[in-house]
Design an enzyme around this catalytic site. Structure first.
Site, PDB file in Angstrom:
ATOM      1  N   LYS A  22       0.632  -1.212  -0.087  1.00 41.93           N
ATOM      2  CA  LYS A  22       0.084  -0.131   0.229  1.00 41.93           C
ATOM      3  C   LYS A  22       0.703   1.267   0.087  1.00 41.93           C
ATOM      4  CE  LYS A  22      -1.651   1.753   3.996  1.00 41.93           C
ATOM      5  NZ  LYS A  22      -1.375   3.068   4.314  1.00 41.93           N
ATOM      6  N   ASN A  23       1.797   1.247   0.844  1.00 37.76           N
ATOM      7  CA  ASN A  23       2.599   2.560   1.020  1.00 37.76           C
ATOM      8  C   ASN A  23       3.811   2.656  -0.087  1.00 37.76           C
ATOM      9  OD1 ASN A  23       0.975   3.018   3.169  1.00 37.76           O
ATOM     10  ND2 ASN A  23       2.548   2.526   4.482  1.00 37.76           N
ATOM     11  N   CYS A 116      -5.934  12.296  12.454  1.00 37.51           N
ATOM     12  CA  CYS A 116      -6.599  10.949  12.031  1.00 37.51           C
ATOM     13  C   CYS A 116      -6.234  10.183  13.614  1.00 37.51           C
ATOM     14  CB  CYS A 116      -5.995  10.154  11.060  1.00 37.51           C
ATOM     15  SG  CYS A 116      -4.556   9.501  11.453  1.00 37.51           S
ATOM     16  N   ARG A 121      -0.561  14.650  12.710  1.00 36.17           N
ATOM     17  CA  ARG A 121      -0.213  14.480  11.573  1.00 36.17           C
ATOM     18  C   ARG A 121      -0.125  15.735  10.865  1.00 36.17           C
ATOM     19  NH1 ARG A 121      -1.831   9.016   9.443  1.00 36.17           N
ATOM     20  NH2 ARG A 121      -0.058   8.982   8.026  1.00 36.17           N
ATOM     21  N   ASP A 304       4.148   0.972  12.124  1.00 30.97           N
ATOM     22  CA  ASP A 304       2.665   0.437  11.649  1.00 30.97           C
ATOM     23  C   ASP A 304       2.762  -1.211  12.164  1.00 30.97           C
ATOM     24  OD1 ASP A 304       3.151   1.840   8.605  1.00 30.97           O
ATOM     25  OD2 ASP A 304       2.540   2.625  10.445  1.00 30.97           O
ATOM     26  N   ARG A 398      -8.832  -0.657   4.219  1.00 33.82           N
ATOM     27  CA  ARG A 398      -7.876   0.440   3.486  1.00 33.82           C
ATOM     28  C   ARG A 398      -6.581  -0.325   2.963  1.00 33.82           C
ATOM     29  NH1 ARG A 398      -6.318   4.359   7.238  1.00 33.82           N
ATOM     30  NH2 ARG A 398      -4.728   4.989   5.387  1.00 33.82           N
TER      31      ARG A 398
HETATM   32  C1  EPZ Z   1       3.751   7.272   6.013  1.00 29.08           C
HETATM   33  O1  EPZ Z   1       2.964   8.089   6.623  1.00 29.08           O
HETATM   34  C2  EPZ Z   1       2.758   5.773   6.265  1.00 29.08           C
HETATM   35  N1  EPZ Z   1       1.846   6.150   5.412  1.00 29.08           N
HETATM   36  C3  EPZ Z   1       2.235   5.524   7.431  1.00 29.08           C
HETATM   37  O2  EPZ Z   1       1.562   4.182   7.440  1.00 29.08           O
HETATM   38  C4  EPZ Z   1       3.551   5.128   8.390  1.00 29.08           C
HETATM   39  O3  EPZ Z   1       3.032   4.859   9.648  1.00 29.08           O
HETATM   40  C5  EPZ Z   1       4.562   6.415   8.691  1.00 29.08           C
HETATM   41  O4  EPZ Z   1       4.926   7.044   7.099  1.00 29.08           O
HETATM   42  C6  EPZ Z   1       5.735   6.424   9.363  1.00 29.08           C
HETATM   43  O5  EPZ Z   1       6.456   5.179   8.773  1.00 29.08           O
HETATM   44  C7  EPZ Z   1       1.927   5.855   3.910  1.00 29.08           C
HETATM   45  O6  EPZ Z   1       3.208   5.858   3.495  1.00 29.08           O
HETATM   46  C8  EPZ Z   1       0.915   6.084   2.955  1.00 29.08           C
HETATM   47  P1  EPZ Z   1       5.472  10.516   8.248  1.00 29.08           P
HETATM   48  P2  EPZ Z   1       3.350   9.667   6.654  1.00 29.08           P
HETATM   49  O7  EPZ Z   1       5.216  11.930   7.445  1.00 29.08           O
HETATM   50  O8  EPZ Z   1       4.082   9.885   5.551  1.00 29.08           O
HETATM   51  C9  EPZ Z   1       5.056  13.754  11.616  1.00 29.08           C
HETATM   52  C10 EPZ Z   1      -0.056   2.685   7.407  1.00 29.08           C
HETATM   53  O9  EPZ Z   1      -0.722   2.244   8.581  1.00 29.08           O
HETATM   54  N2  EPZ Z   1       5.192  14.949  10.609  1.00 29.08           N
HETATM   55  O10 EPZ Z   1       6.615   9.713   8.078  1.00 29.08           O
HETATM   56  O11 EPZ Z   1       2.002  10.380   7.128  1.00 29.08           O
HETATM   57  C11 EPZ Z   1       3.909  13.126  11.772  1.00 29.08           C
HETATM   58  O12 EPZ Z   1       2.970  13.823  12.501  1.00 29.08           O
HETATM   59  C12 EPZ Z   1       0.206   4.421   7.630  1.00 29.08           C
HETATM   60  O13 EPZ Z   1       0.205   2.144   6.601  1.00 29.08           O
HETATM   61  C13 EPZ Z   1       5.132  16.356  10.883  1.00 29.08           C
HETATM   62  O14 EPZ Z   1       5.352  16.969  12.119  1.00 29.08           O
HETATM   63  O15 EPZ Z   1       4.288   9.773   7.877  1.00 29.08           O
HETATM   64  C14 EPZ Z   1       4.185  11.853  12.351  1.00 29.08           C
HETATM   65  O16 EPZ Z   1       4.337  12.164  13.795  1.00 29.08           O
HETATM   66  C15 EPZ Z   1      -0.177   4.962   8.917  1.00 29.08           C
HETATM   67  N3  EPZ Z   1       5.329  17.121  10.000  1.00 29.08           N
HETATM   68  C16 EPZ Z   1       5.531  11.673  11.797  1.00 29.08           C
HETATM   69  O17 EPZ Z   1       6.008  13.115  11.436  1.00 29.08           O
HETATM   70  C17 EPZ Z   1       5.194  16.703   8.424  1.00 29.08           C
HETATM   71  O18 EPZ Z   1       5.215  17.635   7.793  1.00 29.08           O
HETATM   72  C18 EPZ Z   1       5.748  10.736  10.966  1.00 29.08           C
HETATM   73  O19 EPZ Z   1       5.094  11.064   9.797  1.00 29.08           O
HETATM   74  C19 EPZ Z   1       5.074  15.401   8.211  1.00 29.08           C
HETATM   75  C20 EPZ Z   1       5.199  14.528   9.384  1.00 29.08           C
END
Ligand code: EPZ
Length: 421
Positions: A22-23, A116, A121, A304, A398
């Protein structure tokens, strides 16, 4: 089909094929917007997040055909750069379209992704990176307006290795003027898959999988045929299904190198794991013990997989401590696990869960709160005495093609049911 029922107590045994990631597929679908012709994607998982991304691409004027084997995307007919808020609110990861739409159209309007079940996020790192590339961004109450006269490469330093921010910047930079360097980039396997896809289309990107990614902008990308990597989190979830039932399972078509942190933690708990070429074999021959666990950025232990391990650690014979370091509220499923008789104490401020051994869980009705939490509740139902009813399974659909089909294949007594009115 809105609920899942599980009659617990069976040891799982057998083999499973693991579908595409998915990712990996979500950012690659976004990347197809940068090609002005047709892309053919193989090993695309049949999950609702992909269905939603296809809806959005069609909304933008693209032609998409998805048959049993291949997802065909023709973006030559793209006629809009406006992603409707109601679609973004259904799937926050659609923010990944922003960089690609700006790369293609030099403008974009997209609904503000809400928080969410995992916490706030924010997308500040996405927007800061794009602003450094000379994108003018105006943030309104529920949408973001972007435009640029000249998308320029830039030196971008991420405060933390955000997966989505890394991907959005790669997508905007692929066809920008000049060179973009992302420092402190996320190193996930899915980011390497995105680089491989983009380079196969004619991009010039190096460094994915390390903390420094360099993107030399090119003038255009061509459509190709590409196969998506297997889903390391779905694979990890089914390994936990084998572990929690003390079963014996074989996963085929996986990339072991993407799952080392999960495999190491399962071994630390006491599982026996054999690895062969694109195959992982799990068995349990001794009592399982509690461990200390902390989620980290890749290649560390994946956030995850945290909920699924909460369920597994509940059945171990000693105490465990789980520290969530990536999201600020990813223990919501602990409360639902406690309804099944688990003894998990969560310190919300420190984001630490203490998991006490529980001799046995008792089936009851529980609610999926998010994608991986929902999967964790199904795993707990596999060992709970009696029947467990998991509600709100749209969360699970999802990211899992058909968790009932897959676990049934391994011998679980599990079925879908309609919501009782
Ligand atoms: C990706 O989400 C994945 N989703 C998530 O998988 C996964 O948990 C996550 O990466 C971490 O590995 C997809 O790839 C579609 P991040 P993403 O940006 O990109 C903070 C699943 O279950 N942050 O690495 O949204 C954020 O709040 C899903 O498949 C900021 O503060 O994750 C979080 O605490 C859930 N500012 C942390 O960084 C930003 O601009 C990690 O977020 C962006 C992120």
């Amino acid at each position: 089909m809105s609920e899942i029922m599980i009659q617990g107590g069976r040891r799982l045994e057998g083999e499973l094929h693991i579908a595409g990631s998915k990712n990996a597929i979500l950012p690659i679908i976004a990347a197809t917007l940068l090609c002005r012709d047709t892309v053919y994607l193989y090993n695309c998982p049949k999950i609702s997040d992909v269905v939603l991304m296809i809806q959005i691409l069609r909304q933008l004027g693209c032609r998409v055909i998805w048959d049993d084997k291949v997802l065909m995307i023709d973006t030559s007919t793209l006629n809009s750069s406006d992603v409707p808020a109601h679609l973004v609110s259904q799937m926050r990861s659609s923010i990944i379209l922003l960089g690609a739409i700006i790369g293609r159209c030099k403008e974009a309007r997209i609904g503000m992704p809400g928080g969410c079940q995992l916490g706030k996020r924010p997308i500040d790192m996405h927007l800061d990176g794009l602003r450094k590339m000379q994108v003018e961004i105006t943030e309104y109450e529920d949408f973001i307006q972007c435009m640029t006269l000249n998308l320029q490469g830039a030196q971008i330093h991420l405060n933390m290795p955000s997966v989505g921010a890394t991907e959005n910047i790669m997508l905007a930079a692929a066809c920008a003027q000049g060179t973009t360097t992302i420092h402190n980039a996320a190193k996930e396997a899915e980011i390497v898959d995105l680089q491989d896809f983009l380079n196969a289309c004619g991009a010039n990107i190096t460094g994915a999988g390390t903390k420094k990614i360099i993107i030399h902008g090119v003038s255009e990308l061509k459509g190709i045929t590409y196969r998506i990597i297997p889903d390391r989190i779905v694979a990890g979830t089914y390994l936990v299904a084998g572990a929690i039932t003390r079963g014996n399972i074989i996963l085929n078509d996986v990339y072991n190198r993407h799952m080392q942190a999960t495999i190491n933690k399962l071994r630390a708990i006491g599982c026996h794991i054999n690895e062969e070429q694109n195959k992982v074999i799990l068995s349990v021959a001794k009592p399982l013990k509690g461990i200390g666990l902390k989620t980290e950025v890749y290649p560390g232990f994946a956030t995850d997989m945290q909920s699924q391990f909460l369920a597994l650690l509940t059945t171990c014979n000693s105490i465990s401590h789980v520290k969530e370091n990536i999201f600020d509220a990813r223990f919501k499923t602990a409360k639902e696990l406690c309804k099944l008789g688990a003894h998990i104490i969560v310190d919300e401020r420190k984001q630490i869960a203490t998991v006490h051994p529980t001799p046995h869980l008792i089936g009851t009705s529980v609610e999926a709160m998010d994608l991986r939490g929902g999967a964790a509740l199904v795993l707990a139902g596999l060992v709970a005495k009696g029947c467990t009813n998991v509600k709100n399974i749209y969360h699970i659909q999802r990211g899992y093609e058909d968790i009932v089909r897959d676990l049934s294949k391994l011998g679980a007594n599990i079925w879908y049911t309609e919501e009782r009115k």
